[in-house]
Scaffold this motif. Structure first.
Motif, mmCIF file in Angstrom:
data_model
loop_
_atom_site.group_PDB
_atom_site.id
_atom_site.type_symbol
_atom_site.label_atom_id
_atom_site.label_comp_id
_atom_site.label_asym_id
_atom_site.label_seq_id
_atom_site.Cartn_x
_atom_site.Cartn_y
_atom_site.Cartn_z
ATOM 1 N N GLU A 1 30.875 40.040 41.885
ATOM 2 C CA GLU A 1 30.194 38.981 40.970
ATOM 3 C C GLU A 1 28.940 39.265 40.364
ATOM 4 O OE1 GLU A 1 30.949 34.339 41.047
ATOM 5 O OE2 GLU A 1 30.030 35.288 42.918
ATOM 6 N N ASP B 1 43.164 35.596 44.616
ATOM 7 C CA ASP B 1 42.579 34.835 43.324
ATOM 8 C C ASP B 1 41.074 35.133 43.189
ATOM 9 O OD1 ASP B 1 45.015 33.915 42.879
ATOM 10 O OD2 ASP B 1 44.673 31.987 43.943
ATOM 11 N N THR B 2 40.225 35.128 44.078
ATOM 12 C CA THR B 2 38.830 35.432 43.946
ATOM 13 C C THR B 2 38.552 36.712 43.340
ATOM 14 O OG1 THR B 2 38.687 35.855 46.396
ATOM 15 C CG2 THR B 2 38.200 33.662 45.683
ATOM 16 N N ASP C 1 49.286 40.631 40.708
ATOM 17 C CA ASP C 1 49.631 39.429 41.404
ATOM 18 C C ASP C 1 49.356 39.464 42.629
ATOM 19 O OD1 ASP C 1 51.836 41.289 41.089
ATOM 20 O OD2 ASP C 1 53.029 39.913 42.441
ATOM 21 N N ARG D 1 39.508 44.759 35.552
ATOM 22 C CA ARG D 1 40.918 44.962 36.068
ATOM 23 C C ARG D 1 41.902 45.459 35.211
ATOM 24 N NH1 ARG D 1 41.641 39.683 36.604
ATOM 25 N NH2 ARG D 1 43.573 39.368 35.551
ATOM 26 N N ARG E 1 40.552 38.269 41.235
ATOM 27 C CA ARG E 1 41.217 38.295 40.019
ATOM 28 C C ARG E 1 40.052 37.536 39.127
ATOM 29 N NH1 ARG E 1 46.882 37.453 41.284
ATOM 30 N NH2 ARG E 1 46.583 35.392 41.400
ATOM 31 N N SER E 2 39.545 36.661 39.747
ATOM 32 C CA SER E 2 38.771 35.367 38.965
ATOM 33 C C SER E 2 37.369 36.328 38.460
ATOM 34 C CB SER E 2 38.479 34.166 39.447
ATOM 35 O OG SER E 2 37.891 34.549 40.898
ATOM 36 N N ARG E 3 37.075 37.362 39.145
ATOM 37 C CA ARG E 3 35.852 37.945 39.234
ATOM 38 C C ARG E 3 35.826 39.293 38.077
ATOM 39 N NH1 ARG E 3 35.288 35.051 43.372
ATOM 40 N NH2 ARG E 3 33.360 34.058 44.137
ATOM 41 N N THR E 4 37.352 39.492 37.806
ATOM 42 C CA THR E 4 37.450 40.687 37.039
ATOM 43 C C THR E 4 37.817 40.529 35.777
ATOM 44 O OG1 THR E 4 39.425 40.835 38.174
ATOM 45 C CG2 THR E 4 37.563 42.196 39.143
#
Ligand SMILES: [Zn+2]
Length: 343
Positions: free
Chosen positions: A168, A188-189, A184, A44, A191-194
């Protein structure tokens, strides 16, 4: 040891990472990953527009598909060349079949199975047609497959959700680079995978050098650099002479509308706007900068005037934020003038 460390970052082939200026941390992360053979499957790239995220993304894609044996991309093989050669007609995608771009409005609607243009979001249709339909197959040319997602914060919720599983656990050799100036706004999902790679605003001297390289006369540099806040593309756009006249007119019209007896002139101004979001953004930035200068200039001799200018500056920033949230340009301009009149 010193030799080894040097070899990981230099010499950079032309057109690749060497074009990304003043982003040492991001480049270090990416070149180390390439040289070490440990490139993450989903990055990201975060940071303002016009600071090198896209150049770095293409340099990474080029390095991944290069067949010339250079981990950073040799810059000479056909794969390197085609990774950076964009079609001249819509959709303007790379000639290399393993470098794919996802972007709102890039593809004609019929190509991605839609009846209408994508006006506000990257649709789930595009993710299905451009990503999901290709991500599970081996690369055409057997090295890597790279998906670059421009303005990834514009993925619709259903598009983002459709992407999650592939993001993922992509097929071996498949990579994603999500570009965003508004991380922002990503769910979230996603963001958490990148893996984040951060790009900062460019220093003024770097932006000045880029303006010089574009042949822009020096007398236009200072104001453009002040307004662009470290964005090279922003500064180049701000130097456009025709646009700068239009911007001055916009600032004058807003000031007249703020001082008018009623909201009539504000409504007339808003209705006269065409729908070009980029132009409105640069006009609003110019307005905000003019008000900020006014506030700074008045602080010592006229505190009340400074406070008024500062409050109006806030209204201009609010309008810019509304624009990024896809608010109606017409309504946000009227609301901005109304707030400025209350100041
Ligand atoms: Zn190459």
């Amino acid at each position: 040891m010193a030799h080894e460390a040097k070899a990981t970052v230099a010499p950079l082939p032309p057109g690749g990472f060497g074009h990304v200026l003043a982003q040492p941390t991001a480049l270090d992360t990416l070149t180390r990953a390439l040289v070490g053979g440990r490139v993450h499957h989903a990055y990201r790239f975060e940071g303002p527009d016009g600071v090198g995220k896209e150049l770095a993304a293409f340099a990474l894609a080029r390095a991944l598909v290069c067949v010339g044996g250079d981990p950073l991309g040799c810059g000479r093989c056909a794969a390197c060349t085609r990774a950076l050669t964009l079609a001249r007609v819509r959709p303007e995608t790379p000639a290399h079949p393993d470098v794919m771009i996802v972007e709102r409005g890039l593809y004609p609607p019929e190509t991605i199975g839609r009846s209408r243009e994508e006006l506000a979001e990257i649709s789930v249709d595009q993710v299905r047609k451009i990503v999901l339909a290709h991500a599970s197959f081996a690369p055409h040319e057997n090295r890597a497959k790279v998906f670059l997602v421009r303005a990834a914060d514009e993925l619709s919720t259903s598009a983002a959700n459709a992407l999650l599983k592939t993001l993922e656990e992509p097929r071996q050799g498949t990579h994603f680079v999500l570009l965003t100036s508004r991380p922002d706004r990503l769910i979230d999902t996603i963001r958490s995978r990148t893996l984040p790679v951060r790009f900062g605003p460019l220093p003024d001297d770097v932006v000045r050098g880029i303006l010089r390289a574009h042949g822009i006369p020096p007398e236009r540099h200072d104001l453009a650099i002040e307004l662009a806040a470290g964005s090279a593309s922003g500064a180049i756009e701000l130097c456009d002479a025709e646009r700068s006249t239009a911007r001055d007119e916009f600032v004058a019209r807003v000031r007249a509308a703020v001082g008018a007896h009623d909201l009539g002139p504000a409504v007339a101004m808003a209705e006269a706007r065409d729908r070009d979001k980029g132009e409105l953004r640069s006009d609003l930035r110019a307005l905000a900068a003019a008000l900020a200068r006014e506030a700074r200039g008045a602080v010592a001799r006229a505190p009340a005037a400074a406070l008024q200018a500062a409050t109006r500056y806030q209204a201009a920033l609010r309008a810019l934020a509304d624009l990024e949230r896809h608010a109606s340009p017409h309504l946000l301009l009227i609301a901005m003038v109304a707030r400025m009149r209350e100041a």
